[in-house]
Motif scaffolding. Sequence first.
Motif, PDB file in Angstrom:
ATOM      1  N   VAL A 159      32.456  47.266  21.300  1.00 21.66           N
ATOM      2  CA  VAL A 159      31.883  46.015  21.800  1.00 21.66           C
ATOM      3  C   VAL A 159      32.881  45.284  22.697  1.00 21.66           C
ATOM      4  CG1 VAL A 159      31.059  43.722  21.117  1.00 21.66           C
ATOM      5  CG2 VAL A 159      30.270  45.741  19.884  1.00 21.66           C
ATOM      6  N   VAL A 160      34.146  45.281  22.284  1.00 21.08           N
ATOM      7  CA  VAL A 160      35.181  44.637  23.111  1.00 21.08           C
ATOM      8  C   VAL A 160      35.295  45.342  24.458  1.00 21.08           C
ATOM      9  CG1 VAL A 160      37.658  44.185  23.315  1.00 21.08           C
ATOM     10  CG2 VAL A 160      36.474  43.709  21.161  1.00 21.08           C
ATOM     11  N   SER A 161      35.295  46.673  24.425  1.00 25.64           N
ATOM     12  CA  SER A 161      35.455  47.445  25.655  1.00 25.64           C
ATOM     13  C   SER A 161      34.280  47.276  26.613  1.00 25.64           C
ATOM     14  CB  SER A 161      35.631  48.931  25.314  1.00 25.64           C
ATOM     15  OG  SER A 161      35.684  49.722  26.474  1.00 25.64           O
ATOM     16  N   LEU A 162      33.059  47.341  26.077  1.00 26.21           N
ATOM     17  CA  LEU A 162      31.871  47.346  26.931  1.00 26.21           C
ATOM     18  C   LEU A 162      31.302  45.960  27.209  1.00 26.21           C
ATOM     19  CD1 LEU A 162      29.967  50.418  25.411  1.00 26.21           C
ATOM     20  CD2 LEU A 162      31.549  50.372  27.353  1.00 26.21           C
ATOM     21  N   PHE A 163      31.615  44.986  26.359  1.00 24.00           N
ATOM     22  CA  PHE A 163      30.963  43.676  26.463  1.00 24.00           C
ATOM     23  C   PHE A 163      31.947  42.538  26.731  1.00 24.00           C
ATOM     24  CE2 PHE A 163      28.883  39.944  24.380  1.00 24.00           C
ATOM     25  CZ  PHE A 163      27.781  39.856  25.227  1.00 24.00           C
ATOM     26  N   THR A 173      30.758  33.815  22.597  1.00 23.17           N
ATOM     27  CA  THR A 173      29.784  32.796  22.186  1.00 23.17           C
ATOM     28  C   THR A 173      28.390  33.380  21.953  1.00 23.17           C
ATOM     29  OG1 THR A 173      29.359  32.234  24.512  1.00 23.17           O
ATOM     30  CG2 THR A 173      31.037  30.944  23.352  1.00 23.17           C
ATOM     31  N   TRP A 174      28.110  34.541  22.524  1.00 17.93           N
ATOM     32  CA  TRP A 174      26.813  35.184  22.299  1.00 17.93           C
ATOM     33  C   TRP A 174      26.597  35.538  20.833  1.00 17.93           C
ATOM     34  CZ3 TRP A 174      22.770  35.507  25.495  1.00 17.93           C
ATOM     35  CH2 TRP A 174      22.985  35.296  26.864  1.00 17.93           C
ATOM     36  N   PHE A 175      27.679  35.615  20.065  1.00 21.43           N
ATOM     37  CA  PHE A 175      27.548  36.031  18.677  1.00 21.43           C
ATOM     38  C   PHE A 175      27.057  34.918  17.760  1.00 21.43           C
ATOM     39  CE2 PHE A 175      30.567  39.189  20.388  1.00 21.43           C
ATOM     40  CZ  PHE A 175      29.781  40.306  20.153  1.00 21.43           C
ATOM     41  N   PHE A 176      26.816  33.710  18.304  1.00 20.28           N
ATOM     42  CA  PHE A 176      26.100  32.709  17.515  1.00 20.28           C
ATOM     43  C   PHE A 176      24.702  33.227  17.145  1.00 20.28           C
ATOM     44  CE2 PHE A 176      29.080  29.514  19.401  1.00 20.28           C
ATOM     45  CZ  PHE A 176      29.530  28.978  18.202  1.00 20.28           C
ATOM     46  N   ILE A 177      24.129  34.063  18.009  1.00 18.30           N
ATOM     47  CA  ILE A 177      22.816  34.668  17.717  1.00 18.30           C
ATOM     48  C   ILE A 177      22.911  35.560  16.482  1.00 18.30           C
ATOM     49  CG2 ILE A 177      21.024  36.219  18.598  1.00 18.30           C
ATOM     50  CD1 ILE A 177      21.765  35.299  21.414  1.00 18.30           C
ATOM     51  N   LEU A 178      24.007  36.325  16.380  1.00 16.40           N
ATOM     52  CA  LEU A 178      24.207  37.198  15.223  1.00 16.40           C
ATOM     53  C   LEU A 178      24.357  36.380  13.942  1.00 16.40           C
ATOM     54  CD1 LEU A 178      24.320  40.297  15.121  1.00 16.40           C
ATOM     55  CD2 LEU A 178      26.799  40.126  14.985  1.00 16.40           C
ATOM     56  N   PHE A 244      51.698  54.899  28.391  1.00 12.71           N
ATOM     57  CA  PHE A 244      51.338  56.130  29.107  1.00 12.71           C
ATOM     58  C   PHE A 244      50.255  55.864  30.155  1.00 12.71           C
ATOM     59  CE2 PHE A 244      52.596  57.042  24.722  1.00 12.71           C
ATOM     60  CZ  PHE A 244      53.726  57.818  24.938  1.00 12.71           C
ATOM     61  N   HIS A 245      50.120  54.567  30.517  1.00 13.52           N
ATOM     62  CA  HIS A 245      49.208  54.124  31.593  1.00 13.52           C
ATOM     63  C   HIS A 245      47.745  54.437  31.281  1.00 13.52           C
ATOM     64  CE1 HIS A 245      52.923  53.512  33.789  1.00 13.52           C
ATOM     65  NE2 HIS A 245      53.235  54.785  33.622  1.00 13.52           N
ATOM     66  N   VAL A 246      47.399  54.348  29.989  1.00 13.52           N
ATOM     67  CA  VAL A 246      45.997  54.499  29.577  1.00 13.52           C
ATOM     68  C   VAL A 246      45.352  53.122  29.602  1.00 13.52           C
ATOM     69  CG1 VAL A 246      44.439  55.190  27.719  1.00 13.52           C
ATOM     70  CG2 VAL A 246      46.541  56.486  28.134  1.00 13.52           C
ATOM     71  N   PRO A 247      44.256  52.911  30.344  1.00  7.33           N
ATOM     72  CA  PRO A 247      43.611  51.589  30.405  1.00  7.33           C
ATOM     73  C   PRO A 247      43.152  51.118  29.023  1.00  7.33           C
ATOM     74  CG  PRO A 247      42.738  53.047  32.094  1.00  7.33           C
ATOM     75  CD  PRO A 247      43.578  53.900  31.194  1.00  7.33           C
ATOM     76  N   VAL A 248      43.144  49.794  28.836  1.00  3.85           N
ATOM     77  CA  VAL A 248      42.729  49.214  27.551  1.00  3.85           C
ATOM     78  C   VAL A 248      41.326  49.669  27.183  1.00  3.85           C
ATOM     79  CG1 VAL A 248      42.202  47.063  26.347  1.00  3.85           C
ATOM     80  CG2 VAL A 248      44.241  47.215  27.787  1.00  3.85           C
ATOM     81  N   ARG A 249      40.445  49.737  28.157  1.00  4.87           N
ATOM     82  CA  ARG A 249      39.060  50.130  27.882  1.00  4.87           C
ATOM     83  C   ARG A 249      38.984  51.536  27.281  1.00  4.87           C
ATOM     84  NH1 ARG A 249      34.930  48.734  32.526  1.00  4.87           N
ATOM     85  NH2 ARG A 249      35.747  46.706  31.878  1.00  4.87           N
TER      86      ARG A 249
END
Length: 409
Positions: A159-163, A173-178, A244-249
Amino acid sequence: MANEITASSRSIRSGAVWTFSATHLMNDLMTTGMVPALLPVFKSAFHLSYAEASLVVLFSYLTSSVLQPFFGALTDKHPWPWMLPMGIFLSCAGLAAAGLAPTYVWLTVAICISGLGSGAFHPEASRGTHLASSGRAKGLAQSIFQVGGNSGQALGPLVVSLFILPLGRRGLTWFFILALLGLFLTLRILPWYKKGTLQERSNRKSIVGENHVIGMVMMVWVIILRSWCQIGVAGFLPFYFDKFHVPVRISELYEFVFLAAGALGTFLGGPLSDRFGKKTLLVASMVLAIPFAFLVPHVRGFWAVLVLFGFGLSVLSSFAVTVVYAQRLLPRSVGLASGLTIGFGVGAGGIGAFFLGTLADTLGVSKVFYLLGFLPLIAAILSILLPSDRKLEAQAAAMAIHGENENTN
């Protein structure tokens, strides 16, 4: 049959168990799933050091872990069913509020609110799962419940990576719906749960067996060490792969593999423990995790995926097992047992996060992953020293005979 599954030696109220599992997914997505995965986001937004960033995890876990056994012990004596909907609402709403935090201090306040909600939710949800199952089905029921939590943990990095990374911190803030969805689901089963807790309290005097305090202490340490393995991967893998230059995503996807494998292991672990024994499964889980833990810092790419999958599958497969086994160790304090295993033991991972963050600041983030290999090794030794299922059953049988003799006299 939609609401209850029965057999000669087991019974599950499936509607309640799956509701607890679904809300457990939401709760753990908001806490142990997303909070460690959000460390790079928080570190960048507030210009934090590794130790300062890991303090966010510490606050999240401590507010959950320190109070969870307290909540469990208190509700063993005085049932508070309303803590179930309140807990899931606060755990989701707290993290959603973190998206609006203007400063680091307000960020920690929001995280603490989320942690308190989790602390209130877990003992009640675990007790509910315990009430919704009987006989040999308790391992299966706890597996369903725990796989919800582990799935939430696994989905956190995804969720962090894609959203969250594309939207920024305010996307939380969208997680107020959850939060509202969790409130709705738990309020639906609250009447049944209230009735079940009152019945459990009235039946408390008929419970057979004595609390095994020393065994419970060793069990908690096993869970703490397992939690440190989890937080080491979930919290620090992006920082390590950044070298090792791997992106966070991409790093977050590696975390997802580890935690998704853990969810699968949790689902398999409960039924296997019903068949082969709780202690056997716990020992096997820790022993199998040792080689994978030592390999983590030495692999990249495809091999990293395989090693992280094996590590997650093995070390996290004992989640449901430790809850049921702890309830056997503390048969007269089911809420306390749940609070110690799901709450204090797992939440102590926050202490591990701060320790690992300090280690990363002083010696480098690589040292965090070289330390990981020794954690399941120590946990395996402690697991071997735990009393066996057969011994606990024999003690319960002896107590039952003693009680019958006293009643006869």
